[in-house]
Enzyme design. Structure first.
Site, mmCIF file in Angstrom:
data_model
loop_
_atom_site.group_PDB
_atom_site.id
_atom_site.type_symbol
_atom_site.label_atom_id
_atom_site.label_comp_id
_atom_site.label_asym_id
_atom_site.label_seq_id
_atom_site.Cartn_x
_atom_site.Cartn_y
_atom_site.Cartn_z
ATOM 1 C CG ASP A 53 68.374 42.490 33.828
ATOM 2 O OD1 ASP A 53 68.740 42.135 34.965
ATOM 3 O OD2 ASP A 53 69.098 42.394 32.811
ATOM 4 C CE1 TYR A 111 65.967 34.849 31.342
ATOM 5 C CE2 TYR A 111 67.728 33.233 31.593
ATOM 6 C CZ TYR A 111 66.896 34.199 32.130
ATOM 7 O OH TYR A 111 66.988 34.502 33.464
#
Length: 257
Positions: A53, A111
């Site tokens: 994002d 992540y």
């Protein structure tokens, strides 16, 4: 003769509108494709390991493209790097198996979310672009217990916006670790794949547990509800970084390798 080239890239996502190409907006995919076109002298369709994002960073993003260009991969990496801005870098270029696909071939990815947990601002460590600043005290043991509730294969509908539509909302999380080093808390989430905003929503839940809003076991109720409204606030993008992506070794070699 066509070659499949795999790129390992890092980028500071602050000034990008995410990974995916968008008309009129600066994106990582758009910037990389423009540089690749200048070097190989033909259009390319760059396939990415994930669509980060806006504001999300990467230390080890993987992508691939097909080319007829004969430039050796070491020279190709250098040529691409010289045509990129300071906030994105090609760390490695390699020729891989034609069956390699940066999206579909991935076996797992990790992540990392960084939280600066102090009453002082992270600017003291020039980390304000890369961490979420939480002034409130966080209980690490409670967060660790809550993180274990995410591990396994399950429906993660409660961790993604209600508008998200996928053939399956089931994803497999391999681990969710919470560690502290001085004023920084690191949340590492490894999985075989993730839904849109899934990791950032998981982090938001862990932060609420750490603040004392919820008990760790309540996370199982949130997941079981499949209701996004039960999960609270999505953590800010700037604290999230794609650390690495794993692939089967056989696909990382050329067809004749």
């Amino acid at each position: 003769m066509q070659r499949t080239i795999c790129l390992l890239t890092a980028y500071d996502g602050t000034e990008f509108h995410g990974w995916q190409r968008q008309p009129g907006l600066r994106t990582v995919q758009g910037v990389l494709e423009a540089a690749i076109r200048r070097v190989v002298r033909h259009d390319v369709d760059l396939i990415g390991s994930g669509r980060t994002d806006a504001g999300v960073h990467a230390a080890g993003h993987v992508s691939n493209f097909v080319t007829t260009c004969t430039i050796p991969v070491d020279r190709l990496r250098h040529a691409l790097g010289s045509r990129l801005d300071a906030d994105v870098a090609v760390l490695r270029a390699r020729e891989v198996n034609p069956a390699f696909n940066a999206t579909r071939s991935a076996s797992s990815k990790l992540y990392r979310y960084r939280v600066y947990n102090s009453i002082t601002r992270p600017v003291e460590w020039t980390a304000q672009r890369y961490v979420y600043h939480c002034w409130q005290a966080l209980n690490i043991e409670r967060m660790r217990a809550a993180g274990r509730c995410f591990v396994g294969e399950m429906d993660f509908s409660a961790m993604t916006p209600q508008r998200t539509v996928r053939e399956s909302m089931v994803r497999r999380v391999l681990r969710c670790d919470v560690e502290r080093s001085l004023d920084e808390i690191r949340i590492d989430v490894e999985g075989t794949g993730f839904l849109y905003n899934q990791v950032r929503t998981m982090v938001g839940v862990l932060l609420d547990v750490g603040r004392g809003r919820w008990d760790p076991d309540y996370v199982r109720e949130i997941i079981g509800s499949r209701d996004r409204s039960r999960a609270g606030t999505t953590a800010e993008a700037k604290g999230l970084c794609l650390q690495w992506v794993r692939y089967p070794a056989r696909l990382l070699r050329p067809a004749d390798g």
